[in-house]
Design a protein around this motif. Sequence first.
Motif, short mmCIF file in Angstrom:
data_model
loop_
_atom_site.label_atom_id
_atom_site.label_comp_id
_atom_site.label_asym_id
_atom_site.label_seq_id
_atom_site.Cartn_x
_atom_site.Cartn_y
_atom_site.Cartn_z
N GLN A 131 0.83 -1.20 0.00
CA GLN A 131 0.00 0.00 0.00
C GLN A 131 0.86 1.26 0.00
O GLN A 131 0.54 2.24 -0.66
CB GLN A 131 -0.93 -0.01 1.22
CG GLN A 131 -1.83 1.20 1.37
CD GLN A 131 -2.94 1.27 0.35
OE1 GLN A 131 -3.11 0.36 -0.45
NE2 GLN A 131 -3.70 2.35 0.37
N TRP A 190 -12.54 1.88 0.51
CA TRP A 190 -11.22 1.73 -0.09
C TRP A 190 -10.82 2.96 -0.90
O TRP A 190 -9.64 3.24 -1.05
CB TRP A 190 -11.19 0.50 -1.00
CG TRP A 190 -11.26 -0.79 -0.25
CD1 TRP A 190 -11.20 -0.95 1.12
CD2 TRP A 190 -11.38 -2.11 -0.79
NE1 TRP A 190 -11.30 -2.28 1.45
CE2 TRP A 190 -11.41 -3.02 0.30
CE3 TRP A 190 -11.48 -2.61 -2.09
CZ2 TRP A 190 -11.53 -4.40 0.10
CZ3 TRP A 190 -11.59 -3.97 -2.27
CH2 TRP A 190 -11.62 -4.86 -1.18
N TRP A 195 -6.43 3.02 4.15
CA TRP A 195 -6.30 1.73 4.81
C TRP A 195 -5.73 0.67 3.86
O TRP A 195 -5.10 -0.28 4.28
CB TRP A 195 -7.67 1.22 5.27
CG TRP A 195 -8.37 2.04 6.27
CD1 TRP A 195 -8.84 3.30 6.11
CD2 TRP A 195 -8.73 1.65 7.59
NE1 TRP A 195 -9.47 3.72 7.25
CE2 TRP A 195 -9.43 2.72 8.17
CE3 TRP A 195 -8.55 0.48 8.32
CZ2 TRP A 195 -9.92 2.66 9.47
CZ3 TRP A 195 -9.06 0.43 9.61
CH2 TRP A 195 -9.72 1.52 10.17
N GLY A 197 -6.69 -2.09 0.49
CA GLY A 197 -7.75 -2.98 0.04
C GLY A 197 -7.65 -3.19 -1.45
O GLY A 197 -7.62 -4.32 -1.93
N SER A 198 -7.55 -2.10 -2.19
CA SER A 198 -7.54 -2.20 -3.65
C SER A 198 -6.26 -2.86 -4.16
O SER A 198 -6.29 -3.55 -5.19
CB SER A 198 -7.70 -0.81 -4.28
OG SER A 198 -6.73 0.09 -3.80
N SER A 200 -4.43 -5.29 -2.70
CA SER A 200 -4.61 -6.73 -2.54
C SER A 200 -5.65 -7.25 -3.51
O SER A 200 -5.53 -8.38 -4.03
CB SER A 200 -5.01 -7.04 -1.10
OG SER A 200 -5.14 -8.43 -0.89
N ARG A 237 -0.23 -8.15 1.88
CA ARG A 237 -0.74 -8.90 3.01
C ARG A 237 0.00 -10.24 3.07
O ARG A 237 -0.46 -11.24 2.51
CB ARG A 237 -2.25 -9.14 2.89
CG ARG A 237 -3.07 -7.87 2.73
CD ARG A 237 -4.40 -7.99 3.42
NE ARG A 237 -4.26 -8.14 4.86
CZ ARG A 237 -4.11 -7.11 5.72
NH1 ARG A 237 -4.09 -5.88 5.27
NH2 ARG A 237 -3.97 -7.34 7.00
N ARG A 408 -10.75 -5.52 4.18
CA ARG A 408 -9.54 -5.46 3.37
C ARG A 408 -8.67 -6.70 3.55
O ARG A 408 -7.83 -7.00 2.71
CB ARG A 408 -8.73 -4.20 3.71
CG ARG A 408 -8.24 -4.10 5.13
CD ARG A 408 -7.57 -2.76 5.38
NE ARG A 408 -7.06 -2.63 6.74
CZ ARG A 408 -7.78 -2.21 7.76
NH1 ARG A 408 -9.05 -1.90 7.59
NH2 ARG A 408 -7.24 -2.08 8.97
N TYR A 409 -8.87 -7.44 4.66
CA TYR A 409 -8.14 -8.68 4.84
C TYR A 409 -8.54 -9.72 3.79
O TYR A 409 -7.76 -10.60 3.45
CB TYR A 409 -8.37 -9.26 6.23
CG TYR A 409 -7.86 -8.43 7.38
CD1 TYR A 409 -7.21 -7.22 7.16
CD2 TYR A 409 -8.02 -8.83 8.69
CE1 TYR A 409 -6.74 -6.46 8.21
CE2 TYR A 409 -7.56 -8.07 9.76
CZ TYR A 409 -6.92 -6.88 9.51
OH TYR A 409 -6.46 -6.11 10.55
N ALA A 411 -9.49 -8.87 0.72
CA ALA A 411 -9.50 -8.16 -0.56
C ALA A 411 -9.04 -9.01 -1.73
O ALA A 411 -9.48 -8.83 -2.86
CB ALA A 411 -8.63 -6.89 -0.46
N THR A 414 -11.84 -10.49 -3.68
CA THR A 414 -12.92 -9.58 -4.09
C THR A 414 -13.44 -9.95 -5.47
O THR A 414 -14.66 -9.99 -5.69
CB THR A 414 -12.41 -8.13 -4.09
OG1 THR A 414 -11.94 -7.78 -2.80
CG2 THR A 414 -13.53 -7.17 -4.49
#
Length: 581
Positions: A131, A190, A195, A197-198, A200, A237, A408-409, A411, A414
């Motif tokens: 990130q 996101w 934070w 998310g995108s 991952s 992650r 986001r964990y 992600a 998704t």
Amino acid sequence: MHPFRLLSSFLSPDNPLGFGVTDFFELILCALLIVLLYLRPCFERVIRSLAQKTTLCFVIVAALPVALRLALLPHHPVPSPDIYDEFGHLFVADTIRHFRLANPAHPLHQFFETFFVLQEPTYSSIYPLGQGLVLALGWVLFGLPWAGVLVSIAAFCALCYWMLLGWTTRPWALIGALLAVIEFGPLNAWMNGYWGGSVSAIAGCLVFGALPRLRERANRRAAAFLGAGLGVQLLTRPYGSIPLVLSVAVFLGLLLFRDWSPWRDMLRIAPVVLLAVLPAVALTLLQNKQVTGRWTTLPYFLSQYQYGVPTTLTIQPNPLPHVPLTREQDLDYQAQRSFHGESPDTLNKFLLRLEYRVRFYRFFFLPPLYLALGIFLATIRKWTFLWVLGSLVLFALALNLFPYLYPRYLAAVTCLFVLASVIGLQKLASLNIRAWPAGHYAAIAILFVCAASFFLYYGAHLFENHDAAAEIEQYETWDAINHGNPARRILVNEELARLPGKQLVFVRYWPNHIFQDEWVYNAADIDAARLVWARDLGPAEDEKLRQYYPDRTVWLLEPDARPPKLSRYGAQPPGPFLEVK
């Protein structure tokens, strides 16, 4: 007349028709649905025609979420970081843009202790690089770290379209990508914070888009995408890389189990996958060495060693009784009681936690899409779709080992949630009842409700200052465009920005302080920063830092005051102060 002014005229209970906002919305919704069904052949021709232009579709789904969010800037400006996770990722970005992976420890580091930041052996964030690299890219190219967030969301939506092309037809891939824009675009957390998310999610798109292409033909290009996706996930992650690798291994194992003929091709492309992963592995090891002094020690684990790891979540009463708990905080409180205090059985705790976390999956589905998900689950026949379901279950079980969970964990999967929705809608659309295409119309209705819901709330935020918008926004559930913009922090920063020269701000917390409400966050190069935040350690200790920074104006901030109190620092009780509401 302005459309929202017209809508506002229906707010009064004494209006001639007796309409309220919801009545007005239902009337418009039904009228639009009738128009849509009447013009259905025209819309379908446009979608089919557009879907054949793959490059144009990539551009549209990448540009659309960015354009929609930029249009909201007059009422919803660039998000301001508010919680320690956001500051931690921004700290990584700030360090990277100084062309280093760690910063030297500060000689007076005791004043700068804060969440998720190591002070020794180096002054560094505990977060991995993924990130931070994206934020640093936006910071360097556009002077704004949030620009990196916009770029990552655009890339995710475009790669989600690419991933879906490997699993379904072009029209349905385009529809799925547009659903991704609606779900994870301008109103999503996101896109409105730091934070993560995108990034991952991009990794997941690369991995799950490469696998069906490898199934068709084991080519080096798909192998490179697979390796790149695994590498991006490792950088973003690290723990989430484990279920992702297991998911890939299961897919390839099932593929070879069904037909051993491609095993030679798989061996031929394996080095390509490894070479694509190698840069991420090298960066991770180098960050470990720079930050912790050891190649194999993650900064996160060093932080746990230095600061300790809580084995349970301590249940405490609300420290500020006059500030009511939100619905989410209350649910968290009840769940923590369930699987930390009242259930001694480990398996029972695990199952209770899993049951409680079902609500987090709402993040990945608009409410109408639950119908599509149900159809997907009820009509699974192919082993590939069984594998999709198994991958989602694998991630849910693996992440259930964590004592807490955020969307986001998850992600990385998704795009699989989007795929499940698309396949469910596709199967529904093929359903006929006595030769009448009932399923086709039902799928159109679901997509229409998804789009109508999005544009209702998007329109409310676009015309923020109107009464009708305020009435509509109170019914929002998981949209997070206002998650940041913390008024107290923004106004304190604005007040300090108006002051000339360099500033030093001591932060003094009151006994009833909420520990998550942290204010001590500093730049990667503390000494060169115009504004330095420090913990108030008492007059004798504070004097050491004041002598270290003799050229700075010194302030005292008490953020637990309502409103926060900013005053000139002195040993005597503060005189006149600036109230920041």
